[in-house]
Design a protein around this motif. Structure first.
Motif, mmCIF file in Angstrom:
data_model
loop_
_atom_site.group_PDB
_atom_site.id
_atom_site.type_symbol
_atom_site.label_atom_id
_atom_site.label_comp_id
_atom_site.label_asym_id
_atom_site.label_seq_id
_atom_site.Cartn_x
_atom_site.Cartn_y
_atom_site.Cartn_z
ATOM 1 N N VAL A 184 0.929 -1.023 0.162
ATOM 2 C CA VAL A 184 -0.171 -0.022 -0.056
ATOM 3 C C VAL A 184 0.847 1.421 0.086
ATOM 4 O O VAL A 184 1.770 1.219 0.869
ATOM 5 N N GLU A 185 0.536 2.253 -0.703
ATOM 6 C CA GLU A 185 1.398 3.331 -0.871
ATOM 7 C C GLU A 185 1.165 4.372 0.419
ATOM 8 O O GLU A 185 0.027 4.249 0.984
ATOM 9 N N GLU A 209 0.316 7.348 0.810
ATOM 10 C CA GLU A 209 -0.811 8.353 1.019
ATOM 11 C C GLU A 209 -2.057 7.503 1.123
ATOM 12 O O GLU A 209 -3.193 7.759 1.967
ATOM 13 N N LYS A 210 -2.313 6.255 0.197
ATOM 14 C CA LYS A 210 -3.166 5.454 0.536
ATOM 15 C C LYS A 210 -3.658 5.068 1.977
ATOM 16 O O LYS A 210 -4.619 4.936 2.357
ATOM 17 N N LEU A 211 -2.347 4.590 2.347
ATOM 18 C CA LEU A 211 -2.391 4.104 4.015
ATOM 19 C C LEU A 211 -2.869 5.216 4.810
ATOM 20 O O LEU A 211 -3.595 4.812 5.663
ATOM 21 N N GLU A 251 -4.933 7.804 4.057
ATOM 22 C CA GLU A 251 -6.380 7.960 3.960
ATOM 23 C C GLU A 251 -7.032 7.109 4.730
ATOM 24 O O GLU A 251 -7.997 7.339 5.332
ATOM 25 N N ASP A 252 -6.519 5.692 4.583
ATOM 26 C CA ASP A 252 -7.325 4.706 5.034
ATOM 27 C C ASP A 252 -7.218 4.675 6.627
ATOM 28 O O ASP A 252 -8.160 4.440 7.355
#
Ligand SMILES: Cc1cc2nc3c(=O)[nH]c(=O)nc-3n(C[C@H](O)[C@H](O)[C@H](O)COP(=O)(O)OP(=O)(O)OC[C@H]3O[C@@H](n4cnc5c(N)ncnc54)[C@H](O)[C@@H]3O)c2cc1C
Length: 466
Positions: free
Chosen positions: A326-327, A329-331, A333-334
Motif C-alpha cells: 500500500v502506498e 498516501e493511500k494508507l 487516507e485509510d
C-alpha cells in the motif's frame, strides 16, 4: 584398525560420502572398505532437529535458481551439485523406503513429516552398501604417516541394563547405564572430513574439522553464525557477556521490552537491513519475534550480513514496512477513515483516547504486537501512523550465536580444495564435505542438499583415487 576410506562424521555429508564411496567401490575390480566414525551414540543427530523435526531435506529448484540461494561457495558447490542433484536425493531416499512431498517454495520433506525417516533411509542405504558405522567414536587427532592417515580416537560405549519384562508388558525403561571409554587407533589411505560447522554444538558439530585442517596447515575463511536471531537494542537483559563482539547468548533473559515482542508474528511485510546507514538488503515475507530476538524467514534472511557487520563493530538497523503493498498516501487516507469510524462509533463515547488509539492500531497490525510498536514509536499520532507503519525502525545490538544458529558461514574454501574432487590442494588423499566447507545457503532445504552433494562427490572421488 584399518579401512581404505574413513569418513569422520555421520551427518548428512558423512553418510552421503560413505554411500558415494561404497557405490564407486562396488564398480571397481579392486574393491575396498568404507568406515564412518561418529562421535555421537547415533548418526544423523542434527538431521533429527532440522525443519522443526520435519526435515526440509532439499529444494527441487534447478541449478540457476538453487544457486541464487547459495550465499557463499557457489563455484565450489557447482560440480558437487551436478554429481548429486535434488532429484537424485529424492530418488535415493525413495529407493530406501522414504516417500517425499514437495511443498511451497519447492521445499521437499519426507511424506511422513518426520525427520527420523530421512535418517532411517540413509542408514539403510549405507548399511546395504556395506559401510561400517562406528558410533560413539570421537576422532581426537590425525597424523599423516607416509601414504596413510593415522587417527587417534576415544571410543565410548554405553550399555543399558533393563529389567526382564513381565509377560505381556512392554520392555521397561533401563534402570542402569554403564559407560566405558577406550583409546582406539584407525588407519586409512583416504580420509574425508565431514565434521560439520559450529552450530548447535550439542549435536556433535563443534569445530573439530577446522582444528584437524589447521593441523595440516589448511586455512579456513572467517567463521560466523548465520540464519540466526538478531537482537534489537534493549530486547534482552544482558546478564552473561560473550567474548565475541555482538554475540548475545540466547539464555540471557528478555527485558520488559522484549517480553512485549516475544511470540509476535508479522506476515507479508518488507524488511530492510541497513549497515552503517546504507541499505544492504531487502526481503519480503514473515517475521517472528521469539525469546532470541527477531527471526523467522526474514530475520534469518538478513542475519548473515548483519552478524558479520556486528562482529566487525558496524552499526546495524532494520526497518519494517508492515504495509508494503500500500502506498503511503493511500494508507494515510485509510487510517484517517478508520479513525473517523472509531471516534464516531457510539461505543467509543467516553472511552480514553489511548484505548481508542490502540483499537485503531489493532486494525492495522497484529494486536499482540501493538504495545511493542508503541514502545518503539511513543510519539506516533494518527497523522504520523502511516509513515511509522511503513518504517518501523529498530537498532540491532547483537545476534544469537552458534548455540542456536542454523548454519556456520565460512569454512574451508576453494583456495584449499579442488571443486571437481573436493580433495585438499595440500594433502593427497584428504577430502572435505558438508558444512565444514565454505558453503552456506538460505533456509529452504538448500543447506542439506549442499551437504548431501559435497558428501557424495568427496566419497566418489576418494574411492576413484584408490
Ligand atoms: C535447528 C536446525 C535446523 C535446520 N533445518 C534445516 C532444514 O530444514 N533444511 C536444510 O537444508 N538444512 C537445515 N539445517 C542445516 C543442516 O542441518 C546442516 O547444514 C547440515 O546438517 C550439515 O551437515 P554436515 O554433515 O556437514 O554436518 P553435521 O550434520 O553437523 O554432521 C557432522 C557430524 O560430525 C560428527 N563429528 C564432529 N566432530 C567429530 C569427531 N571429532 N569425531 C567423530 N565425529 C565427529 C558430529 O557428531 C556430527 O554428527 C538446520 C540446522 C539446524 C541446526
Amino acid at each position: 584398525m584399518k579401512s581404505d576410506i574413513i569418513i569422520i562424521g555421520g551427518g548428512a555429508a558423512g553418510m552421503l560420502a560413505a554411500l558415494g564411496a561404497a557405490k564407486r567401490l562396488e564398480e571397481s575390480p579392486v574393491g575396498g572398505t568404507v568406515t564412518v566414525l561418529e562421535k555421537q551414540q547415533n548418526i544423523g543427530r542434527k538431521i533429527m532437529i532440522t525443519g522443526k523435526g520435519r526435515c526440509n531435506f532439499t529444494n527441487v529448484k534447478g541449478w540457476e535458481e538453487f544457486s541464487a540461494h547459495v550465499r557463499a561457495g557457489v563455484q565450489l558447490l557447482d560440480p558437487a551439485w551436478h554429481s548429486l542433484t535434488p532429484e537424485d536425493v529424492i530418488a535415493l531416499l525413495k529407493s530406501n523406503g522414504m516417500q517425499s512431498v514437495v511443498e511451497r517454495g519447492d521445499r521437499a520433506f519426507p511424506a511422513s513429516h518426520l525427520s527420523g525417516d530421512v535418517v532411517d533411509a540413509l542408514r539403510r542405504a549405507v548399511t546395504l552398501a556395506g559401510v561400517k558405522i562406528v558410533s560413539g567414536c570421537k576422532v581426537e587427532a590425525i597424523e599423516n604417516v607416509g601414504r596413510f592417515f593415522r587417527l587417534a580416537c576415544t571410543q565410548t560405549t554405553v550399555k543399558e541394563f533393563r529389567p526382564r519384562p513381565e509377560p505381556g508388558r512392554k520392555s521397561p525403561a533401563p534402570v542402569r547405564t554403564e559407560t566405558t571409554t577406550e583409546q582406539v587407533n584407525y588407519a586409512c589411505s583416504r580420509l574425508i572430513i565431514a565434521t560439520g560447522g559450529l552450530s548447535y554444538p550439542w549435536t556433535g558439530s563443534d569445530g573439530d574439522g577446522y582444528r584437524f585442517a589447521a593441523g595440516f596447515g589448511i586455512d579456513h575463511t572467517d567463521l560466523s553464525p548465520s540464519l540466526t536471531a538478531l537482537v534489537p537494542v534493549g530486547y534482552k537483559d544482558i546478564i552473561k557477556e560473550s567474548e565475541l563482539r555482538g554475540h548475545i547468548e540466547r539464555l540471557n533473559p528478555l527485558s520488559d521490552k522484549g517480553a512485549l515482542f516475544n511470540g509476535g508474528k508479522l506476515d507479508n511485510v518488507k524488511l530492510s537491513l541497513y549497515i552503517d546507514g546504507s541499505l544492504s538488503r531487502e526481503e519480503f515475507g514473515d517475521i517472528e519475534f521469539t525469546d532470541g530476538g527477531l527471526e523467522g524467514p526474514l530475520g534469518f534472511a538478513v542475519s548473515r550480513e548483519a552478524v558479520k557487520a556486528l562482529i566487525r563493530g558496524g552499526k546495524v538497523s532494520v526497518s519494517i514496512d508492515l504495509k508494503p503493498a500500500v502506498e503511503l498516501e493511500k494508507l494515510d487516507e485509510d487510517i484517517h477513515g478508520r479513525w473517523r469510524e472509531i471516534i464516531h462509533d457510539p461505543r467509543s463515547k467516553g472511552a480514553p483516547f489511548k484505548k481508542l488509539f490502540r483499537i485503531l492500531l489493532g486494525k492495522l497490525m497484529p494486536w499482540e504486537l501493538t504495545l511493542a510498536f508503541l514502545s518503539d514509536n511513543p510519539s506516533v499520532s494518527v497523522d504520523s501512523m502511516a509513515s511509522a507503519l511503513k518504517g518501523w525502525k529498530m537498532d540491532i545490538e547483537g545476534f544469537v550465536g552458534y548455540e542456536r544458529a542454523v548454519v556456520t558461514a565460512g569454512g574451508i574454501g576453494q583456495s584449499e580444495v579442488i571443486p571437481k574432487t573436493l580433495e585438499s590442494r595440500r594433502v593427497d588423499g584428504l577430502y572435505f564435505a558438508g558444512e565444514v566447507l565454505d558453503i552456506d545457503a538460505d533456509t529452504g532445504g538448500y543447506n542439506l542438499q549442499c551437504a548431501f552433494s559435497t558428501g557424495w562427490l568427496a566419497g566418489q572421488s576418494a574411492a576413484a583415487s584408490l
